[in-house]
Each structure stands twice: as C-alpha cells, then as structure tokens.
Design an enzyme around this catalytic site. Structure first.
Site, PDB file in Angstrom:
ATOM      1  N   GLU A  53      39.018  42.787  -4.205  1.00  0.00           N
ATOM      2  CA  GLU A  53      39.727  43.207  -2.994  1.00  0.00           C
ATOM      3  C   GLU A  53      40.480  42.036  -2.365  1.00  0.00           C
ATOM      4  O   GLU A  53      41.610  42.182  -1.887  1.00  0.00           O
ATOM      5  CB  GLU A  53      38.697  43.791  -2.020  1.00  0.00           C
ATOM      6  CG  GLU A  53      39.225  44.288  -0.700  1.00  0.00           C
ATOM      7  CD  GLU A  53      40.022  45.578  -0.824  1.00  0.00           C
ATOM      8  OE1 GLU A  53      41.004  45.585  -1.580  1.00  0.00           O
ATOM      9  OE2 GLU A  53      39.666  46.549  -0.158  1.00  0.00           O
ATOM     10  N   THR A  88      51.272  44.883   3.657  1.00  0.00           N
ATOM     11  CA  THR A  88      50.119  44.495   4.465  1.00  0.00           C
ATOM     12  C   THR A  88      50.479  43.314   5.356  1.00  0.00           C
ATOM     13  O   THR A  88      50.055  43.236   6.504  1.00  0.00           O
ATOM     14  CB  THR A  88      48.920  44.146   3.561  1.00  0.00           C
ATOM     15  OG1 THR A  88      48.708  45.254   2.684  1.00  0.00           O
ATOM     16  CG2 THR A  88      47.650  43.926   4.363  1.00  0.00           C
TER      17      THR A  88
END
Lengths: 309, 309
Positions: free
Chosen positions: A130, A183
C-alpha cells in the site's frame, strides 16, 4: 491433502467514512478482485497472470508483489508462490483497489503456509504494498479488507486495529465517476491545521457513530455521518458532489461522502431497497453529465477477504 | 400524598476525559452537593439557605437560581419553589461544581411538578445557569450529572446527548489541588487551530474509547485515554502534573488527565483497590508540595442526580 492453490475474493473498501478521516473504513461485498495464489517448489514470488487492468508483472513494482515479498523475506518459507491478479476494482477509483491487491497476496500465502500470521500481522505486511501505491503508510482500506466490517485504525506505530460491530441491515451504494483524481492533488487540498471548533465536531461525530454501530441506531448513524474537516476541501474535485449528496439523502440514504480520496462517493442506507433507490438517484444525476460512471449496491461485508471456489 | 419537598444528591462530574475535549464526561458517586427543593404556595423562586461556600442568594446571580428561573418562566406553574444549597463541591475545582447546582434546582422542580420534562430538556434549562457561571453554553458536565455514567454531548444546537455504557469495575480517583485556575486563563491557552495530524489521533482515541466502554475492554480504555490537543497546552497550569501522571500510571491507573479545565486531575482505574493505590500515589506527590489538596475515590455513578432521604 495439502492445499497448494487457492482462489480469493479480495474486497473493495471505503475509507474515511465522513467523520473518520484516516482511521475508519468498511468492507464491501459485491465489488472486489479475484486472486489465485499458488505454492511452488521454486523459491521466490512470481506474478504469472494479470487480467482486467494493465499492471506491472515485475514483483517489486506491483503492490501485491511488494507485500508478498515483504512477508516472504520475513518468513523465509521453503517454497515459492505464484500470484494471479484478476483485477475488477479499477485502480484509482477510491475504493481500495491497491489495498485489495496488497491484502490478497499476503492473505493467500498465509493460508497456504498454515496460518502462521494473525490479521494484524497480515495488515502490517500488506501496508508495504500500500505504501508503494500511495506513497504513505496507511491501513484504513487494508484493515476492513482483511478484518471485514467496520474498523478503526487506532494507530499505525504500533499497528492497532479495532473491529467494530456492523448493524445487520446496513447497505452501501457507491458511485464511481470515471475521472482521475491524483492522490497528491487530494492531499494538497488538505490544510495542515484545522479549527479546534471543527475538530471537536468531528470527534463528537465519530464517537457517536461508534456508539450507533454498537446499538444499531440508524438515526444516529445518519446524524453522525458528517465531515466538517476534509469534505469541504475535497468535494470540488468531484463534479456535482453537492447535488448528488442532496438527492441521495432525499432518496433515503443515511449519509453520503467521499470514499477515500475520491472520486468514488459512498452512501450508507438501512435496507437494500433504500440502497437501490439511492442508486437510482445517482443514475439520475450522473446520466445528465458526460462523465462515464458505474455504481454498486453492497451489503457491508463482515467477513472481509475470503477463499472462494 | 403529594410530594412537597425533596432532598437531592447532585453529583460532581469530570468533563473532557482526555480524548473527549468539550464533548465527553462522566459522573461521580462520592462527591456532590445536597440540595433541598420545596414547593410553595407563593409564586416565584427563592434561595432560602446556602451552606458550605459563600454564594449569592439573589436568584438572578446564582446558577441554581438562574436555571430554576429559566424553567419556571417557561412552565409557568401555579406554585413557587424554595431552594436550599448545601455546597460540598468547591466552586472552581474543575469537577462540575456549577453544573451540580444548575442541575439540582431543575431536577428537583421537575420531580415536584410530576416529571413534565425529560432529561435532555432539564439539561437545556440547566445550561442557562451553567452559561452564567462559565460565560459559555456547554453541557459536558451537566449531561453526566443529569444522565449519569458516561455521556457524549453530540451537539448543543440542537441539544443531543448520548448515554454510553459504563464498565462495571471502573473507578475514578480525583485530586483537587487547591489552587485557582481562571477559566479565562485556561481558555486563553487553547489554540484556535490545531494540527490535522493531532486531530486524527484525538478522534481515533475517542472512537476507540467509545468502543472500549461498550466492550468493557480496560486495556483499550487505557490506550485511548490520551489527549494530544488540550493537555499539552494546559498542563503547565497544574503544579507537578507530569510527575503525578507518571506515578498514578505506575500505580496502575488506566489513564489520567485534567478534569474539565482543572485544577482537579482525574484518573480511571479497574477496581477500587487500584483506585485507592492511585490515591496513595497522589498523596505521595502532593504532600511534598506546599499546596493544600483533597482526593476522592469514586465508583462511576451510573444513576446521576438522585433523590435521597
């Protein structure tokens, strides 16, 4: 007979959930990747098949590969593993696509090795993948993917995950407007400092939501699903966010907010009928735009990632 | 027989409780005021007796009088009321002294009138008295005084109070260093804005604490009782705060923090034996200072304000 190959359903997840920015998440049931994990005599980790989306086969450049490698290098088993990724969750959609991949490989390897690790340890290895995807260590999608239901990531160092109860009649409806939100852009919109007054509102809401989940108090869930900290800054990234929110609440949704850092929008509803009405309302709004989109209705998945036939 | 006079125990309370600044509070059992409320033929509100501390008899200058008057002027009953206040909680001690007074008069009048109001309505009237004392509308001491146990004040407008469960073996130990902290000074130390990062930590802790209260998870209570927002700014107002905190945690307390805006310090412990050990530790620290102090050990009072013989 020793198990040498398993097929997994690795679910999509919703992080933040309005009042729980960076700590709260829940797990979906009808959206997720499929992965096959296979034990091999040859040592090492190999990604042998990827379908659905174009992702790197190189283990050190693929989130599922990176999390697998982190676990593999720690456990040093006498075997190797092949990973197949059948990607159904579009990368960048805001419903935990990278988390599903990162969780799947370590979960599957753990099963094939006879469950040496607990769920928190698996989350910890999955975080390595992640972190590669999102350039930051976080577990707010991984925790619900691995534990199921609603989870609070109380802390990252040490990793401490809390499993919350799920009211049995709770359904999510998700719309994924197919636009790209980087992001880094979503992050740049966040202030470093926030008004103390707003923070107090936010923690009153999160405290209330946790109580509401424990008591299956749907009215209180509705009153608690507010985000006065992040949503005001980020909602401009998602076309028609305010209109959509107004309409889904009118259609009966308990609450509505940005899923993760977007562009997906989540809603929660009491009962599948309301959740489907909410989906209709989403169609009404987005069909009049030129933006491609898809929607999902899902019961909250209290089991998390699981072995399938 | 119609009830014409009742005697009440109006409890002391702890507000903020580390991670729940401005919203969380809990109720004490062994510290509180006694009040007598008497129905009279003569209309109006009169304060007829005050013992313990020197407080104004004038109804419009006394918190118990002000809250009583607010309720009286709304309900317009055909009678009047006399109030006796036997003050045991030192004003300004940080354990809800003004709240106990403000709650007592309205609670007592409500009983004598046959319970026309619910607890939220009583809290709402009591807030008028509290606002006079603290120059701000808040209910984080009033809610636990009136409802008992642990409460979250989810919002003030509209007033929304949530009752949390209380683990049965939870005890508080309080030390009241007899120094004066002006609420205005305590307020002035608070920043208008706080780091988003710290806010996230705070709401993760409050969410976890609510879960811990629901599951009677004492270890998680201990891990959740942290305040990264307010305590760092205010603790300098209380002599030897850090030393005391270190010693009470060593003595077994689950957590320790400033009660309200101080100067009292609260701790929570599992079991009365640990709570008493914590009291001993408090003595050790404060006996070596020149500051007068008193301490209390109390079970969490899940009933709140109540009628006594």
């Amino acid at each position: 007979m020793e198990l040498n190959e398993i097929r997994l359903f690795s679910p999509a997840t919703v992080a933040n959930v309005s009042c729980g920015f960076d700590v709260l998440g829940f797990c979906l049931d009808t959206v997720g990747d499929e992965m096959v994990i296979r034990k091999t005599d040859e040592r090492g980790i190999r990604i042998t098949k990827i379908t659905g989306y174009d992702l790197p086969y190189k283990v050190t450049e693929n989130v599922a590969g990176i999390s697998a490698l982190a676990m593999y290098n720690t456990l040093k088993p006498e075997c190797g593993f092949e990973i197949e990724i059948h990607k159904k969750i579009k990368p960048g959609s805001g419903i935990g696509s990278s988390s599903a991949s990162a969780a799947g490989s370590v979960f599957g390897m753990n099963v094939l090795l006879g469950d040496p690790l607990n769920k928190t340890e698996l989350t910890s290895f999955a975080m390595k993948g992640e972190a590669f995807a999102s350039k930051a260590e976080h577990a707010d999608n991984l925790a619900p993917a691995i534990f199921g239901g609603f989870t609070i990531v109380k802390s990252i160092h040490p990793l401490h995950i809390i499993e919350l109860p799920t009211p049995k009649d709770l359904y999510a409806t998700i719309i994924h407007p197919q636009i790209e939100i980087k992001t880094s852009d979503a992050r740049a919109l966040l202030p470093q400092k926030v008004p103390l007054r707003d923070s107090i509102t936010q923690w009153a809401n999160l405290g209330s939501l946790v109580h509401a989940l424990h008591t299956s108090d749907y009215d209180l869930i509705a009153l608690s699903l507010n985000d006065v900290i992040v949503e005001p800054h980020r909602k401009s990234l998602i076309p028609d966010f305010d209109t959509l929110k107004e309409k889904v609440i009118k259609a009966g949704a308990l609450g509505c907010g940005i899923s993760g850092s977007g562009p997906s929008i989540y809603t929660l509803s009491q009962g599948i009928k309301v959740a489907e009405k909410v989906e209709d309302a989403m169609f009404m709004i987005y069909e009049s735009t030129s933006i491609p989109f898809d929607t999902h209705v899902s019961k909250i998945n209290t089991e998390g990632i699981k072995i399938i036939k």
